[in-house]
Design an enzyme around this catalytic site. Structure first.
Site, PDB file in Angstrom:
ATOM      1  CD  GLU A 183      -2.378   1.277   2.818  1.00 61.93           C
ATOM      2  OE1 GLU A 183      -2.910   2.348   3.174  1.00 61.93           O
ATOM      3  OE2 GLU A 183      -2.383   0.247   3.526  1.00 61.93           O
ATOM      4  CG  ASP A 237      -0.440   1.419   6.305  1.00 62.78           C
ATOM      5  OD1 ASP A 237       0.634   0.800   6.120  1.00 62.78           O
ATOM      6  OD2 ASP A 237      -0.618   2.602   5.948  1.00 62.78           O
ATOM      7  CG  ASP A 247      -4.699   2.577   8.422  1.00 64.07           C
ATOM      8  OD1 ASP A 247      -4.903   1.726   7.526  1.00 64.07           O
ATOM      9  OD2 ASP A 247      -4.099   3.644   8.215  1.00 64.07           O
ATOM     10  CG  ASP A 280      -7.856   4.832   4.748  1.00 61.49           C
ATOM     11  OD1 ASP A 280      -9.089   4.716   4.609  1.00 61.49           O
ATOM     12  OD2 ASP A 280      -7.295   5.935   4.910  1.00 61.49           O
TER      13      ASP A 280
END
Length: 813
Positions: A427, A501, A503, A505
């Site tokens: 990402e 990641d 998180d 997103d």
């Protein structure tokens, strides 16, 4: 060269014969697939299959499955009952023969069962062999016959123990967990299979009940496969009512249901004698051939608009947006393929093909409106396929798609053998830069992805090919794109790793990639080539001596181990501290208990109330079935000034339930507290099914021995300047606070926060890393989840989120 001292004789005495069920216990995986989750649940399926065979023979209409709190499972039907007379050859009751002899039963006699299910053909005797205890009850001719077994060995003779008006068989077994690796039945998994059996055998009622949580489902579908396709399409917009085709030829029963929806994917499930033939077979190929031929014949002969004529409609075009279930029932099924779930009876193909050809053609003639909708969708699919083909050819001429020119941002590796090569889909450019610097360039390639890729669940293939990021993935993997060119054998990497990641997103990007691979390159999943990287969430320690911790549970465990080495803890006024291993176990269980409490507090539950409910034993269906216990609970809660509602009986679950809506203050209801701090609770099914409440129950039961205040804490080896706590959670919070002293704690939010050497050390080094391999246990469930979460229909997704939001245990804020 001989060495008589070392070599041993290998003679006739070394050849062992495993008698009866001993072979099953020695090699259980040969009979039930494995000794893990699948094998454990397969034990239930084998017992249920016997009842379904009775139902298919017309002698049974109700099957009841119960999961008991101690992990026993009982299966009861109202069939003819296992025969109890003496077996002529074995000289023991026929029921005992069925329970103790492999390949014994009525299914080999075509007069008893014309069609039977069961994949392995060994049935209940295997369940008996792999059960610590099994009880058989047969209700026959007004008598109740009973016999008990342990690990396949009878513990008593078959005898009459009472009278009854019922008929049928009840099998109750407790799995032998010294053989099985998995020790807990999953209600959802069993429920899914039983629902499927109810669809496949219309009119049969199958009940499943979980006494651990009061979960209950009652499946009965008079519509059979028509109800099945409606269920499969419940999260999609159908184009027409289901089409039903049914018939019998040469002792082969064929049952097919067809319904198209507005999506661009096909969902076809095939079954033979109730067995899900996930690899297809002759019945599936017969159906596909008939569908394509019939649609093309209708398109040629029907009075269609000019823009719909003279368009070549292929099989893929006809199946776009199709949901269908094909079920055949045959006397002697022949299965082949690696998983033994591919139907090999070649004569079935022609039978299915002719029936579908004949009856589908009649339906189309009689329903021109539906036929036109289906053909318009097929024509649109054909045009989109041609557009995608032209786009590929144009892109290939320009050197931008699926040729030897790899994307410039790809950092390629040196090895040539796909088995040794790994591709990391990373990402963002920042994390991609770190990954490129930290990788082992010999076998690890890096492809950074820019932002969120296209959601392929909502897009036709021609639109998918216009996505730059997806074109890059197709090109790098080298498999080709689209059914005409796609070839998994050309895959350039046998490890494709999604690295995003930790998180929200990152989770979204990971989900989009999983959707893409599952829909466009399913073999990447089924062949075990797709992985998800597990970068650490924490780094604790000082300087180079720091260590990485994967997630919250591992972080808590680290703190617990650390404090056990630094502190002494005394309980209940004792003169000696808890041993380190006992203190560690106590704190570890307290950590789970505390985490559950924190999540419940965030949802504004009254923890003191939950503690009272746990103390009074509100834990399973048995408590809720008892009116006296509920009356007593109501009195106790009112003595603590809680405002309770009336005790009500739930006919759906056969339990009593009661609302607690607030707490009284000075004899009056404290509405302020009720609104701002107190979530109303219904003491009933929903409460005992709540995940965090179940965790509190479980951990409270396991720590009762040490939940004995006061809790005193001293520095290791000292009895001075200690601290005392009257509550276990205050004690736990203090211990965790002390554990954090003297160390640096870093919580990573993204891969970009890591240096290249840290990313290599924690996430990419084959010697150190932890990766999750993506697999599909249940194709129907996987398809449902992707359609639900990523599809066009908003309402089902909203309902799913509202239903499950409160059960989220980990969320990045």
């Amino acid at each position: 060269m001989e060495n008589n001292e070392i070599m041993q004789d290998y003679g006739a005495d070394n050849i062992k014969i495993l008698e009866g069920l001993e072979a099953v216990r020695k090699r259980p995986s040969m009979y039930i697939g494995n000794v893990g989750k699948e094998g454990l649940h397969h034990l239930v399926y084998e017992v249920v299959d016997n009842s379904i065979d009775e139902a298919m023979a017309g002698h049974c209409d109700t099957v009841t499955v119960r999961i008991h709190p101690d992990m026993r499972v009982s299966v009861e039907d109202n069939g003819r009952g296992i025969p109890v007379g003496m077996h002529e050859q074995e000289h023991i009751p026929a029921a005992e023969v069925v329970m103790t002899k492999l390949h014994a039963g009525g299914k080999f006699d075509k007069d008893s069962y014309k069609v039977s299910g069961g994949l392995h053909g060994v049935g209940i005797s295997v369940v008996n062999a792999l059960s610590e205890k099994l009880e058989m009850e047969v209700y026959k001719d007004g008598d109740v016959y009973f016999q008990e077994y342990s690990r396949g060995i009878k513990q008593c003779e078959l005898s009459v123990i009472g009278k009854t008006d019922k008929r049928g068989t009840k099998i109750t077994f407790f799995p032998d967990f010294s053989v099985m690796n998995e020790n807990e039945f999953q209600y959802e998994k069993l429920s899914r299979r039983l629902r499927e059996l109810a669809f496949l055998n219309k009119g049969i009622r199958i009940i499943i009940e979980d006494e651990r949580s009061a979960d209950k489902d009652d499946f009965c579908y008079e519509g059979g496969l028509v109800s099945f396709v409606e269920y499969l399409n419940r999260n999609n917009t159908p184009l027409h009512p289901p089409i039903h085709i049914e018939g019998e030829k040469n002792d082969v029963q064929v049952d097919v249901s067809i319904q198209y929806n507005e999506t661009f994917k096909e969902k076809i499930y095939s079954f033979a004698n109730n067995i899900n033939t996930i690899e297809g077979g002759f019945h599936l190929s017969g159906f596909k051939g008939a569908l394509t031929r019939t649609m093309n014949n209708y398109a040629t002969s029907a009075n269609l608009p000019k823009n719909m004529k003279n368009i070549k409609i292929g099989g893929d075009d006809v199946r776009e947006g199709l949901t269908s279930v094909i079920s055949v029932k045959i006397m002697d099924p022949q299965f082949e393929g690696q998983t033994k779930t591919k139907l090999g009876n070649s004569d079935v193909k022609g039978i299915v093909e002719s029936l579908v050809n004949e009856k589908l053609a009649i339906f189309l003639e009689e329903n021109p409106g539906v036929a036109k909708k289906i053909l318009m969708k097929a024509v649109d699919a054909s045009r989109a396929r041609d557009a995608a083909k032209r786009a590929r050819e144009l892109a290939r001429k320009k050197g931008t798609l699926l040729d030897s020119t790899l994307p410039g941002k790809l950092a390629e590796c040196q090895f040539a053998d796909p088995k040794e090569r790994e591709l990391f889909l990373v990402e963002g450019d920042s994390a991609g830069g770190s990954a490129k610097q930290g990788r082992d360039r010999r076998f690890q390639a890096i492809l950074p992805l820019k932002g969120k890729i296209l959601n392929v669940e909502k897009a036709r293939f021609d639109k998918i090919l216009r996505s730059e990021e997806i074109k890059n993935v197709f090109t790098v993997l080298g498999t080709g794109a689209g059914k005409e060119e796609y070839d998994i054998e050309k895959l350039r990497y046998h490890k494709v790793v999604i690295m995003t990641d930790a998180d929200v997103d990152g989770s979204h990007i990971r989900t989009l990639l999983l959707t893409f691979f599952y829909r466009q390159m399913p073999e990447l999943v089924t062949n075990g080539y797709l992985y998800i990287a597990q970068p650490p969430l924490f780094r604790v320690g000082k300087g180079k001596s720091g260590i990485y911790l994967k997630d919250e549970p591992e972080y808590r465990d680290y703190l617990v181990k650390r404090i056990c080495g630094n502190k002494d803890a005394y309980i209940n006024g004792q003169d000696f501290p808890l041993a380190e291993d006992i203190l560690y176990d106590f704190l570890r269980k307290l950590a789970e208990y505390h985490s559950a409490v924190e999540r419940l507090e965030r949802r504004e539950f009254d923890i003191d109330l939950l503690k009272i409910l746990i103390k009074e034993g509100v834990s399973d269906k048995f408590f809720l079935e008892n009116r006296e216990k509920m009356n007593r609970l109501k009195e106790i809660l009112e003595s603590f000034e809680y405002n309770t509602g009336e005790i009500e009986f739930s006919e759906a679950f056969n339990i009593y339930e009661m609302d607690i809506t607030g707490k009284k203050s000075n004899g009056e209801e404290d509405y302020t507290q009720n609104i701002s701090k107190f979530t109303p609770i219904r003491v009933g099914k929903n409460l005992i099914s709540t995940i965090d409440y179940k965790i509190m129950l479980k951990q409270q039961a396991s720590i009762t021995e040490f939940d004995a205040p006061p809790f005193k804490v001293f520095t290791k080896g000292s009895t001075e300047n200690g601290k005392e706590f009257s509550d276990k959670l205050q004690f736990f919070i203090h211990m965790m606070s002390e554990a954090k002293k003297g160390i640096n704690i870093q919580r990573y939010k993204g891969l970009g926060e890591m240096n290249p050497d840290q990313l290599w050390e924690t996430t990419m080094d084959p010697e150190q890393r932890v990766m999750l391999q993506v697999s599909v246990d249940d194709a129907e469930k996987a398809d449902e989840i992707f359609s639900l979460l990523m599809g066009e229909e908003v309402e089902p997704r909203r309902n799913f989120i509202q239903t499950n939001a409160l059960e989220v245990s980990s969320l990045d804020y």
